[in-house]
Design a protein around this motif. Sequence first.
Motif, PDB file in Angstrom:
ATOM      1  N   THR A 128      -1.643  -2.082  14.561  1.00 41.69           N
ATOM      2  CA  THR A 128      -0.570  -2.547  13.679  1.00 41.69           C
ATOM      3  C   THR A 128      -1.095  -3.055  12.337  1.00 41.69           C
ATOM      4  N   ARG A 129      -1.982  -4.033  12.344  1.00 47.41           N
ATOM      5  CA  ARG A 129      -2.549  -4.628  11.124  1.00 47.41           C
ATOM      6  C   ARG A 129      -1.487  -4.913  10.062  1.00 47.41           C
ATOM      7  N   ILE A 130      -0.456  -5.635  10.461  1.00 54.73           N
ATOM      8  CA  ILE A 130       0.662  -5.951   9.579  1.00 54.73           C
ATOM      9  C   ILE A 130       0.255  -7.014   8.580  1.00 54.73           C
ATOM     10  N   LYS A 131       0.576  -6.789   7.304  1.00 55.42           N
ATOM     11  CA  LYS A 131       0.285  -7.761   6.256  1.00 55.42           C
ATOM     12  C   LYS A 131       1.541  -8.469   5.779  1.00 55.42           C
ATOM     13  N   CYS A 132       2.696  -7.814   5.940  1.00 57.90           N
ATOM     14  CA  CYS A 132       3.953  -8.379   5.456  1.00 57.90           C
ATOM     15  C   CYS A 132       5.095  -7.854   6.318  1.00 57.90           C
ATOM     16  N   VAL A 133       6.222  -8.552   6.233  1.00 55.17           N
ATOM     17  CA  VAL A 133       7.424  -8.087   6.916  1.00 55.17           C
ATOM     18  C   VAL A 133       8.526  -7.946   5.886  1.00 55.17           C
ATOM     19  N   PRO A 134       9.379  -6.961   6.038  1.00 56.13           N
ATOM     20  CA  PRO A 134       9.350  -5.939   7.078  1.00 56.13           C
ATOM     21  C   PRO A 134       8.295  -4.875   6.798  1.00 56.13           C
ATOM     22  N   THR A 135       7.768  -4.322   7.866  1.00 53.82           N
ATOM     23  CA  THR A 135       6.867  -3.170   7.807  1.00 53.82           C
ATOM     24  C   THR A 135       7.360  -2.153   8.825  1.00 53.82           C
ATOM     25  N   LEU A 136       7.444  -0.914   8.398  1.00 56.56           N
ATOM     26  CA  LEU A 136       7.871   0.186   9.248  1.00 56.56           C
ATOM     27  C   LEU A 136       6.714   1.177   9.327  1.00 56.56           C
ATOM     28  N   ILE A 137       6.258   1.467  10.546  1.00 59.51           N
ATOM     29  CA  ILE A 137       5.119   2.374  10.743  1.00 59.51           C
ATOM     30  C   ILE A 137       5.574   3.590  11.531  1.00 59.51           C
ATOM     31  N   ARG A 138       5.114   4.743  11.076  1.00 58.03           N
ATOM     32  CA  ARG A 138       5.363   6.003  11.795  1.00 58.03           C
ATOM     33  C   ARG A 138       4.060   6.408  12.479  1.00 58.03           C
ATOM     34  N   TYR A 139       4.155   6.581  13.790  1.00 57.96           N
ATOM     35  CA  TYR A 139       3.014   7.013  14.588  1.00 57.96           C
ATOM     36  C   TYR A 139       3.293   8.405  15.136  1.00 57.96           C
ATOM     37  N   GLN A 140       2.243   9.185  15.261  1.00 59.26           N
ATOM     38  CA  GLN A 140       2.347  10.454  15.972  1.00 59.26           C
ATOM     39  C   GLN A 140       1.181  10.508  16.947  1.00 59.26           C
ATOM     40  N   ASP A 141       1.517  10.643  18.232  1.00 54.37           N
ATOM     41  CA  ASP A 141       0.512  10.662  19.291  1.00 54.37           C
ATOM     42  C   ASP A 141      -0.437   9.465  19.173  1.00 54.37           C
ATOM     43  N   ARG A 142       0.159   8.276  18.954  1.00 51.08           N
ATOM     44  CA  ARG A 142      -0.531   6.987  18.893  1.00 51.08           C
ATOM     45  C   ARG A 142      -1.459   6.829  17.693  1.00 51.08           C
ATOM     46  N   ARG A 143      -1.241   7.626  16.647  1.00 48.65           N
ATOM     47  CA  ARG A 143      -2.008   7.460  15.402  1.00 48.65           C
ATOM     48  C   ARG A 143      -1.036   7.195  14.272  1.00 48.65           C
ATOM     49  N   GLU A 144      -1.350   6.210  13.441  1.00 42.63           N
ATOM     50  CA  GLU A 144      -0.490   5.917  12.293  1.00 42.63           C
ATOM     51  C   GLU A 144      -0.582   7.053  11.285  1.00 42.63           C
ATOM     52  N   ILE A 145       0.602   7.534  10.851  1.00 44.09           N
ATOM     53  CA  ILE A 145       0.600   8.602   9.853  1.00 44.09           C
ATOM     54  C   ILE A 145       1.306   8.183   8.561  1.00 44.09           C
ATOM     55  N   ALA A 146       2.093   7.099   8.611  1.00 47.11           N
ATOM     56  CA  ALA A 146       2.768   6.621   7.393  1.00 47.11           C
ATOM     57  C   ALA A 146       3.220   5.180   7.607  1.00 47.11           C
ATOM     58  N   ARG A 147       3.425   4.486   6.476  1.00 54.73           N
ATOM     59  CA  ARG A 147       3.834   3.077   6.532  1.00 54.73           C
ATOM     60  C   ARG A 147       4.691   2.762   5.307  1.00 54.73           C
ATOM     61  N   LEU A 148       5.785   2.041   5.541  1.00 59.47           N
ATOM     62  CA  LEU A 148       6.613   1.491   4.472  1.00 59.47           C
ATOM     63  C   LEU A 148       6.599  -0.023   4.616  1.00 59.47           C
ATOM     64  N   GLN A 149       6.599  -0.716   3.465  1.00 60.98           N
ATOM     65  CA  GLN A 149       6.577  -2.169   3.493  1.00 60.98           C
ATOM     66  C   GLN A 149       7.602  -2.732   2.523  1.00 60.98           C
ATOM     67  N   GLU A 150       8.165  -3.858   2.919  1.00 62.32           N
ATOM     68  CA  GLU A 150       9.077  -4.660   2.113  1.00 62.32           C
ATOM     69  C   GLU A 150      10.117  -3.803   1.397  1.00 62.32           C
ATOM     70  N   GLY A 151      10.160  -3.827   0.063  1.00 67.50           N
ATOM     71  CA  GLY A 151      11.196  -3.164  -0.717  1.00 67.50           C
ATOM     72  C   GLY A 151      11.259  -1.651  -0.555  1.00 67.50           C
ATOM     73  N   GLN A 152      10.173  -1.020  -0.138  1.00 64.19           N
ATOM     74  CA  GLN A 152      10.197   0.432   0.073  1.00 64.19           C
ATOM     75  C   GLN A 152      11.247   0.810   1.114  1.00 64.19           C
ATOM     76  N   ILE A 153      11.481  -0.080   2.070  1.00 67.15           N
ATOM     77  CA  ILE A 153      12.426   0.207   3.145  1.00 67.15           C
ATOM     78  C   ILE A 153      13.861   0.247   2.613  1.00 67.15           C
ATOM     79  N   CYS A 154      14.118  -0.405   1.499  1.00 69.22           N
ATOM     80  CA  CYS A 154      15.466  -0.428   0.910  1.00 69.22           C
ATOM     81  C   CYS A 154      15.749   0.789   0.037  1.00 69.22           C
TER      82      CYS A 154
END
Length: 122
Positions: free
Chosen positions: A86-112
């Motif tokens: 996970t290694r989260i630095k801020c909330v909200p954070t949205l992580i996309r995993y594929q087969d248990r590997r992180e492939i993308a991440r959105l944080q804070e305002g990007q989610i809006c």
Amino acid sequence: MKTVVNSPGEFDNIFQSTNGIVLALFTGSKDPNTGESWCPDCVSADPFLNEAINNHPETQFLYCEVGPRESWRNQPGHPYRTNINTRIKCVPTLIRYQDRREIARLQEGQICNKDILNEFFS
């Protein structure tokens, strides 16, 4: 499919047993009296996330609250901050995993940003 994850240990158990694409949201915990997160960015992101989840019901979605503000803010040892998956630095954070590997991440305002969020879910 939305799964509420109640602890970092439960996240690890679910995460280790998943395959394919999984989205995980890490957000400030909701106040039981108000029903809203202590995190203003999380409150702002909620309507965008709810719409995206409703538009993609086939997506496996993990909803993970990081806990009350005092257990998250300025706490470098928080389990979601230190977990290798996970290694989260801020909330909200949205992580996309594929087969248990992180492939993308959105944080804070990007989610809006509706366009970025819809692309993230697709």
